[in-house]
Write a protein that holds these residues in place. Structure first.
Motif, PDB file in Angstrom:
ATOM      1  N   HIS A   1     -15.425  -2.370 -36.046  1.00 59.47           N
ATOM      2  CA  HIS A   1     -15.510  -1.127 -36.808  1.00 59.47           C
ATOM      3  C   HIS A   1     -16.303  -1.268 -38.098  1.00 59.47           C
TER       4      HIS A   1
ATOM      5  N   CYS B   1     -16.966   7.039 -33.391  1.00 61.12           N
ATOM      6  CA  CYS B   1     -16.195   5.958 -32.760  1.00 61.12           C
ATOM      7  C   CYS B   1     -14.769   6.443 -32.532  1.00 61.12           C
TER       8      CYS B   1
ATOM      9  N   CYS C   1     -12.269   5.249 -33.658  1.00 61.38           N
ATOM     10  CA  CYS C   1     -11.494   5.069 -34.890  1.00 61.38           C
ATOM     11  C   CYS C   1     -11.687   6.240 -35.849  1.00 61.38           C
TER      12      CYS C   1
ATOM     13  N   CYS D   1     -20.015   2.703 -35.527  1.00 65.36           N
ATOM     14  CA  CYS D   1     -19.330   1.401 -35.513  1.00 65.36           C
ATOM     15  C   CYS D   1     -19.990   0.447 -34.517  1.00 65.36           C
TER      16      CYS D   1
HETATM   17 ZN   LIG Z   1     -14.838   2.408 -35.185  1.00 66.98          ZN
END
Ligand SMILES: [Zn+2]
Length: 398
Positions: A250, A260, A262, A267
């Motif tokens: 990340h 991403c 996340c 990332c």
């Molecule tokens: Zn990420």
């Protein structure tokens, strides 16, 4: 009773008593010679010798065949000693998307049994705890192990775990986000619980038994369906204040890049995990492809499969160049299932790393170059490392 004596020696962290220091070194390292123990603990040879004879008399420590002491020359057998395998056992479990894996090992570092419990994708943490308890009971009964010898249970999680045991939001296993590992497993298993992120566990396994034996400082970089990593400094895995250290997947490598999982953009995981290459390969071949399929195809000379692995290696190496510039580690271990592609992945990865990191190989002598190598365990590294958490007393949840 050897079991309770071993427990109290392992738990005795404050006194610095020779027997306790020796027992902890053996728990962390496995079989050792008296000379190695003296080096590792800093105790005088005579002190080690006295403490060892007492530990052997009381059955805590036993002799094993085939030990070697490098100080005496290669291949020359020396007396190696381990903790008595009958004095204690530990359990490691790995929590994955749709299964829980379990391993039982003893304090001499021998694996006794391994099980895979398949669950549905939406299994609850409580189900996992219950099924783990049953599996432990079964494994101990089948192998004639006393339940009283179980020192602790190490839990490897596919996501960051905070030092108090809470699984963070960025986890791959969504049903575990926000769950506290200790609250779930502690009351059911009634044993000390240890927990860490799977990549951190993998690093522990490589340090204890794999490609990082002898290294106190290294980086693990994992390329699989996700991209993960771990930083080991001074023989300890760096956790970070909330458990987020070493999440190399990340690191943002492209401003305004794609979203991403996340929630950030651009990332490294978006470009260096093997999910997208697999999708492309599946589309071209008209069937679902696994990482093993892709590697096999590349090895058989399939140009497309090879190209996808090479490109993955290149972008991974570029991301790793950032990590190398920040940490300048002596060793980088490439883990995850894509590491099984060997040089097909490694050659472009190393070239990209060297291009993007600050210290170039030509700048320094051999001894000061970062060594990049494939890990020894690419399949069950996290599971082995979960056992390692208990043996090395890392990630203990208070
Ligand atoms: Zn990420």
């Amino acid at each position: 009773m050897t079991e309770s004596r071993l427990k109290s020696l392992l738990d005795d962290r404050s006194s610095g008593a020779p027997a306790s220091r020796i027992v902890r070194a053996m728990s962390e390292r496995g079989a050792l010679s008296a000379a190695q123990i003296a080096r590792l603990t800093g105790l005088a040879r005579s002190t080690v010798s006295t403490a060892l004879s007492e530990l052997r008399n009381s059955g805590i420590v036993v002799e094993v065949a085939g030990g070697e002491d490098s100080a005496k020359g290669v291949g020359r057998p020396a007396t190696a000693l381990t903790l008595n395998p009958e004095a204690g056992t530990c359990v490691g479990i790995h929590i994955a998307l749709d299964e829980v894996r379990l391993i039982v090992a003893d304090v001499s570092h021998s694996v006794i049994s391994e099980q895979i419990m398949t669950l549905g994708r939406d299994y609850s943490p409580e189900q996992a705890a219950a099924i783990t308890k049953d599996a432990i009971t079964k494994a101990y009964a089948e192998n004639g192990l006393p339940a009283s010898g179980l020192l602790g249970v190490g839990v490897s999680v596919s996501g960051p775990v905070s030092p108090n045991g809470e699984v963070q939001r960025a986890s791959i296993v969504p049903t575990w986000a926000g769950v506290n590992i200790k609250s779930v497993f502690g009351p059911v298993l009634e044993r000390p619980i240890f927990a860490d992120n799977e990549s951190n566990c993998a690093a522990l396994a490589e340090m204890m038994w794999g490609a990082a034996v002898g290294y106190e400082d290294f980086v693990l970089f994992k390329i699989d369906r996700g991209v993960g990593g771990a930083i080991v400094s001074g023989g300890r895995v760096v956790a970070g204040v909330a458990g987020g250290a070493g999440e190399f997947g990340h690191v943002s490598i492209q401003a305004g890049g794609e979203l991403c999982r996340c929630g950030n953009r651009g990332c490294l995981e978006v470009y260096a995990s093997f999910i997208r290459p697999l999708e492309q390969l599946s589309r071209i071949h008209g069937r679902a492809m696994t990482m093993d399929d892709a590697i096999l195809l590349a090895e058989q000379g399939d140009v497309g499969a090879r190209r996808l692995i090479e490109d993955t290696g290149e972008v991974a190496g570029r991301g790793l160049g950032l990590i190398g510039t920040v940490l300048n580690p002596p060793l980088i271990i490439i883990g995850g299932r894509m590491a099984l592609a060997g040089d097909i992945l490694l050659t472009p990865l190393v070239a990209a790393y060297e291009k993007h990191t600050l210290i170039k190989p030509r700048d320094v002598g051999e001894a000061l170059r970062t060594r990049i190598t494939i890990g020894k365990f690419t399949e069950n590294d996290a599971l082995l490392g979960a056992v390692g958490l208990v043996l090395r007393d890392q990630g203990r949840l208070a």
